[in-house]
Design a protein around this motif. Structure first.
Motif, short mmCIF file in Angstrom:
data_model
loop_
_atom_site.label_atom_id
_atom_site.label_comp_id
_atom_site.label_asym_id
_atom_site.label_seq_id
_atom_site.Cartn_x
_atom_site.Cartn_y
_atom_site.Cartn_z
N CYS A 107 -10.63 0.32 3.45
CA CYS A 107 -9.21 0.15 3.13
C CYS A 107 -8.64 1.52 2.78
O CYS A 107 -9.27 2.27 2.04
CB CYS A 107 -9.08 -0.80 1.95
SG CYS A 107 -7.38 -1.08 1.44
N LEU A 108 -7.47 1.83 3.32
CA LEU A 108 -6.86 3.14 3.05
C LEU A 108 -6.58 3.32 1.56
O LEU A 108 -6.52 4.45 1.08
CB LEU A 108 -5.56 3.31 3.85
CG LEU A 108 -5.73 3.39 5.38
CD1 LEU A 108 -4.38 3.60 6.05
CD2 LEU A 108 -6.70 4.49 5.77
N HIS A 128 -3.57 -8.30 1.13
CA HIS A 128 -2.79 -7.29 0.40
C HIS A 128 -1.46 -7.87 -0.07
O HIS A 128 -0.98 -7.53 -1.15
CB HIS A 128 -2.50 -6.08 1.29
CG HIS A 128 -3.59 -5.05 1.32
ND1 HIS A 128 -4.01 -4.37 0.20
CD2 HIS A 128 -4.32 -4.56 2.34
CE1 HIS A 128 -4.97 -3.50 0.54
NE2 HIS A 128 -5.18 -3.61 1.84
N HIS A 153 -7.35 -9.31 6.16
CA HIS A 153 -7.41 -8.23 5.17
C HIS A 153 -5.99 -7.83 4.75
O HIS A 153 -5.70 -7.68 3.56
CB HIS A 153 -8.16 -7.04 5.79
CG HIS A 153 -8.22 -5.80 4.94
ND1 HIS A 153 -9.41 -5.25 4.51
CD2 HIS A 153 -7.23 -4.99 4.46
CE1 HIS A 153 -9.14 -4.16 3.79
NE2 HIS A 153 -7.83 -3.98 3.75
N GLU A 154 -5.09 -7.69 5.73
CA GLU A 154 -3.72 -7.24 5.43
C GLU A 154 -2.92 -8.33 4.72
O GLU A 154 -2.13 -8.05 3.82
CB GLU A 154 -3.00 -6.79 6.70
CG GLU A 154 -3.68 -5.61 7.43
CD GLU A 154 -4.00 -4.43 6.54
OE1 GLU A 154 -3.29 -4.20 5.54
OE2 GLU A 154 -4.99 -3.73 6.82
N GLN A 189 0.81 -1.22 0.00
CA GLN A 189 0.00 0.00 0.00
C GLN A 189 0.84 1.27 0.00
O GLN A 189 0.31 2.36 -0.23
CB GLN A 189 -0.94 0.02 1.21
CG GLN A 189 -2.00 -1.07 1.16
CD GLN A 189 -2.94 -0.95 2.34
OE1 GLN A 189 -2.69 -1.53 3.38
NE2 GLN A 189 -4.01 -0.17 2.19
NI NI Z 1 -6.55 -2.51 2.93
#
Ligand code: NI
Length: 181
Positions: free
Chosen positions: A100-101, A146, A142-143, A60
């Motif tokens: 999510c950012l 990624h 979730h992470e 990210q």
């Molecule tokens: Ni996220």
């Protein structure tokens, strides 16, 4: 040596549909752990906290490496670092609204196992195993997604997808214009 950018300042939040979010990330060898990975983790925690997030994965900020930071309270002092996290031993099922950012403005319910076991290294290279339940289980899953190039919008229902369609289209437009296309 891992190919880290010279300056951490260059590593800012990346937004969908930036292709870096789709690259599977590489494991960090034990021999690479040291001050530069510790600074990277600290930088990631700052970006997460500044953006009111509770989790952030290195892709990210444009870095395809298997490192994740999580703070369930959103506070810096509660942040934990997971290097090369592996999740296993999934149990139960829950449906939690996620955001999510890298996907600002989108929130949708995601069905995931309600509990799992996390195996990871800390910044000193010690392997540790911890059980995650409820919010902790949601965030680590979730992470970890990624790190495999998966986004939470890949896991939402077609009804939710339809509801988010406009925002997704807008993010795609914003990204294209940012690329000068
Ligand atoms: Ni996220």
């Amino acid at each position: 040596m891992l190919d880290l950018p010279i300056s951490l300042d260059e590593m800012q939040l990346r937004y969908y549909p930036d292709p870096v979010l789709r690259h599977p990330a590489e494991s960090i060898p034990l021999t690479e752990l040291g001050p530069h990975i510790a600074s990277l983790a600290d930088w990631m925690i700052d970006i997460m906290v500044q953006n009111s997030g509770i989790g952030l994965a290195a892709p990210q900020i444009g870095l395809p490496l298997r490192i994740v930071v999580i703070s369930l309270t959103g506070k810096k002092q509660d942040a934990e670092v997971f290097v090369n996290p592996e999740i296993s031993n999934f149990q139960g099922m829950s449906e939690v609204e996620e955001g999510c950012l890298s996907l600002p403005g989108i929130r949708a319910k995601v069905r995931r196992p309600a509990a799992c076991t996390v195996t990871a290294m800390d910044l000193d290279g010690n392997t540790y195993v911890t059980d995650a339940v409820d919010l902790a289980a949601t965030v680590i899953q979730h992470e970890t997604d990624h790190l495999n190039g998966t986004l939470f919008i890949d896991r939402i229902s077609s009804v939710s997808r339809l509801a988010c369609r406009k925002t997704i289209k807008q993010l795609e437009k914003d990204f294209s214009s940012g690329q000068g296309q």
